[in-house]
Design an enzyme around this catalytic site. Structure first.
Site, PDB file in Angstrom:
ATOM      1  N   LYS A 103      -0.148   1.083   1.236  1.00 60.41           N
ATOM      2  CA  LYS A 103       0.844   2.077   0.826  1.00 60.41           C
ATOM      3  C   LYS A 103       2.247   1.767   1.312  1.00 60.41           C
ATOM      4  CE  LYS A 103      -2.199   5.784  -0.294  1.00 60.41           C
ATOM      5  NZ  LYS A 103      -2.746   7.083   0.033  1.00 60.41           N
ATOM      6  N   SER A 104       2.488   0.518   1.665  1.00 61.32           N
ATOM      7  CA  SER A 104       3.832   0.165   2.117  1.00 61.32           C
ATOM      8  C   SER A 104       4.723  -0.129   0.913  1.00 61.32           C
ATOM      9  CB  SER A 104       3.761  -1.057   3.031  1.00 61.32           C
ATOM     10  OG  SER A 104       5.034  -1.654   3.117  1.00 61.32           O
TER      11      SER A 104
END
Lengths: 310, 347
Positions: A103-104
């Protein structure tokens, strides 16, 4: 080998620059000592704007501690481009980092920057990567965003509906996959997709087929409602009637699914003013929703009812 | 008066501790420390905690040390605030600053720094308004969205919202092409009437909040009129007990704010099932150390802890101060912003 740059002979030419936060600093972070050391040397090397193999290695180390560090990613890109690093080598690094940090934002943006810069003839390898990724993490917003970017950027539409089909087969309630269908449909209707095309009628068939199998699927009903609105806007007749008949049929066969009735409320409200019978049905459905099928939203359905009764 | 389930004192202690020192996993937020300061101060503001003068002054000085001021050598930098001195650079009260070529302002840090200053009742006299708005103008993209930094990052609805909130708080819209921003928001409205991070992207609770709050701050919510009913319905459809951000995702503490605030901005706050929502938030509250987790099983973190309180505030929960959904600040702080105490109101 020592984990600290301060102990390394090949870094001894640089004078580390500390963060030197003020004594009154707020929200300080209990950093790992290795991160502190690496950042001290990053400040020093980037001050000189040295784009070298050792700088690249340093960015890699910092990213493992802080994959959201946008300055480090930016500097890494500058190193990669200056050194003309092989794209596959870099993608191997990125894949490893992405696995632990799906989720970066920064990792996905980095992938996009790499694709822009190396500009491959075909985005196939990237699309396959994102496809595999979405099979495991089917609602990852970043992955879908990047996929849309790839499709637009390289104008590759032909296989996307198949991909959406596959994703819907895996999980018929995957709203991201339904949204992707809409993305393909809109592009087709706008004439963006070249020889490939898809129509509202075909999508209506598809949505109704999926709803026959799983009527309690809000994502598919939202999609269907989008189709009805679009068809009405474009003067395509019959879509609203087919959809309404389909939903009414489910109700008459005893469906208690909230999304079926929520959809019917919208359809019946449009015709309620002209037709006493559908108005009565509408009021009955609103009572069913607020009292039985969707009690968490009781206040809302009562509010809708008041608006009609008034 | 307070509900016996609500652990006010533990929350106060949790946020005061966060304000001092955060544990190692926060290293991933090293560039965003200003947002952590905002969550801690904002939460204490929601809890009605007052700061003593020394503490206030000390935090205000740290925040101003993160302001990037116009560069006498004009190296073309975007002004605003950095999240922390992670490039080793500081600005000093005398106007002198250390320089690093990779130092720069970030739009979200500018947004949260100004919010923090307001919570601490600073008069904003040292905020360089014109430099900040000139910076915003450089960050707006041809499609109307905003990038957060000068170059090298994605642009989307989050940063468009930050630009609007900054402009509103500075009472100066010269850095935003409003028509273009409104167009980006309309283009990001999905077929289900939620908003995505950008055109064609899936509707999402966070981006829907950013879209609606931006329109409200720009005084352009009239453009929503024909969609209000449908967007309201979409937002309400995301409540199971608490709220989730997309269809068929799990309820998550932060959406009690993102979706709750969206509904309030749509004048539909009264349609929320507050009882269920508050029950959900009570289950994500951490009974040992205070704060709120994302899910019932999560440890508390500073973002979800703030959002849990903000969600309770929107539900008019006793013991939590009332707030303005568009700015994500307490009503008392927004009142201060509107008062003569702020520097440019006196000029």
């Amino acid at each position: 080998m020592t984990p600290f740059y301060r102990d390394r002979e090949d870094w001894s030419d640089l004078t580390p620059i500390p963060q030197n936060d003020a004594p009154n600093a707020v929200c300080t972070i209990a950093y790992d000592e290795e991160y502190v050391d690496a950042m001290d040397y990053f400040r020093a090397i980037s001050m000189k704007q040295e784009f070298s193999e050792r700088a690249l290695e340093l960015t890699g180390k910092i990213i493992t501690f802080n994959p959201a560090h946008y300055t480090i990613w930016k500097y890494r890109q500058e190193c990669l481009f200056a050194l003309n690093t092989d794209l596959d080598v870099e993608l191997q690094f990125v894949d490893e980092i992405a696995e632990d940090n799906p989720k970066s934002y920064q990792i996905w943006h980095h992938r996009q920057v790499l694709t822009e810069h190396y500009n491959p003839d075909s985005p196939l390898a990237e699309l396959q990567f994102v496809g595999r990724f979405l099979t495991d993490d089917s609602k990852n917003y970043h992955a879908w965003t990047y996929r849309q970017w790839l499709i637009r950027r390289f104008s590759v539409w032909e296989d996307e509906l198949d991909f959406c089909n596959k994703m819907v087969e895996l999980d018929v309630r995957n709203n991201s996959a339904w949204n992707q269908r809409w993305f393909v449909l809109s592009a087709s209707l706008n004439g963006e997709t070249k020889e490939f095309s898809v129509t509202i009628e075909e999508e209506l068939d598809y949505a109704l087929a999926k709803l026959s199998l799983a009527p309690n699927n809000e994502s598919a009903w939202n999609y269907l409602q989008g189709l009805v609105r679009l068809a009405n806007k474009r003067g395509i007749s019959g879509v609203d009637q087919r959809a309404t008949t389909f939903a009414m049929d489910l109700r008459s066969r005893g469906s208690v699914a909230a999304p079926v009735h929520s959809f019917l409320v919208e359809m019946l409200e449009i015709i309620n003013s002209e037709d006493a019978k559908s108005r009565a049905t509408l009021l009955e459905i609103l009572d069913d929703l607020s009292q039985k099928f969707d009690t968490v939203r009781a206040k809302y359905w009562q509010f809708r009812k008041q608006n009609i009764v008034l | 008066m307070d509900s016996p389930d609500f652990l006010r004192e533990k929350h106060v202690r949790y946020f005061k501790q966060c304000l001092k020192l955060l544990p190692r996993p926060y290293t991933g937020g090293d560039t965003n420390r200003m947002t952590f300061v905002y969550f801690a101060l904002g939460a204490l503001d929601l809890l009605g905690v007052e700061f003593d003068k020394d503490e206030r002054d000390s935090i205000v000085e740290w925040i101003y040390a993160q302001q990037i001021l116009p560069d006498p050598q004009d190296r073309g930098r975007v002004c605003g605030f950095r999240g922390a001195p992670f490039m080793g650079t500081h600005s000093r009260a005398d106007g002198n600053a250390t320089f690093h070529p990779y130092d720069g302002a970030h739009i979200t840090m500018t947004y949260t720094a100004i919010q923090c200053l307001l919570i601490l009742r600073d008069d904003l006299s040292r905020v360089d308004r014109s430099a900040i708005t000139a910076g915003l103008a450089k960050l707006q993209q041809p499609d109307g969205s905003f990038a957060p930094i000068q170059d090298g990052m994605e642009s989307d609805m989050r940063f468009l919202y930050c630009a609007c909130a900054v402009s509103y708080m500075l009472n100066d819209w010269s850095g935003v092409d409003i028509d273009s921003a409104v167009r980006y928001i309309s283009d990001s409205r999905s077929y289900d009437f939620g908003f995505g991070q950008g055109p064609h992207l899936e509707s999402h609770g966070g981006s829907t909040y950013c879209a609606l709050a931006s329109l409200w701050l720009m005084c352009r919510h009239d453009t929503l009129r024909e969609y209000v009913a449908a967007t309201t319905k979409w937002c309400l459809s995301l409540q199971d007990q608490g709220f989730h951000g997309r269809q068929y995702k799990q309820d998550d503490t932060c959406y009690s704010f993102w979706i709750g605030a969206s509904l309030h901005l749509l004048s539909a706050g009264h349609l929320i099932n507050d009882t269920a929502n508050i029950q959900f938030l009570m289950t994500t509250q951490n009974k040992m150390i205070g704060g709120f987790g994302k899910y019932q099983t999560s440890l508390p973190d500073i973002l979800h802890s703030y959002m849990g309180l903000a969600g309770l505030s929107l539900g008019e929960f006793p013991g939590v101060q009332s707030m303005s959904p568009a700015l994500n600040l307490t009503d008392a702080t927004v009142k201060f912003l509107a008062s003569e105490a702020v520097t440019w109101k006196r000029q």
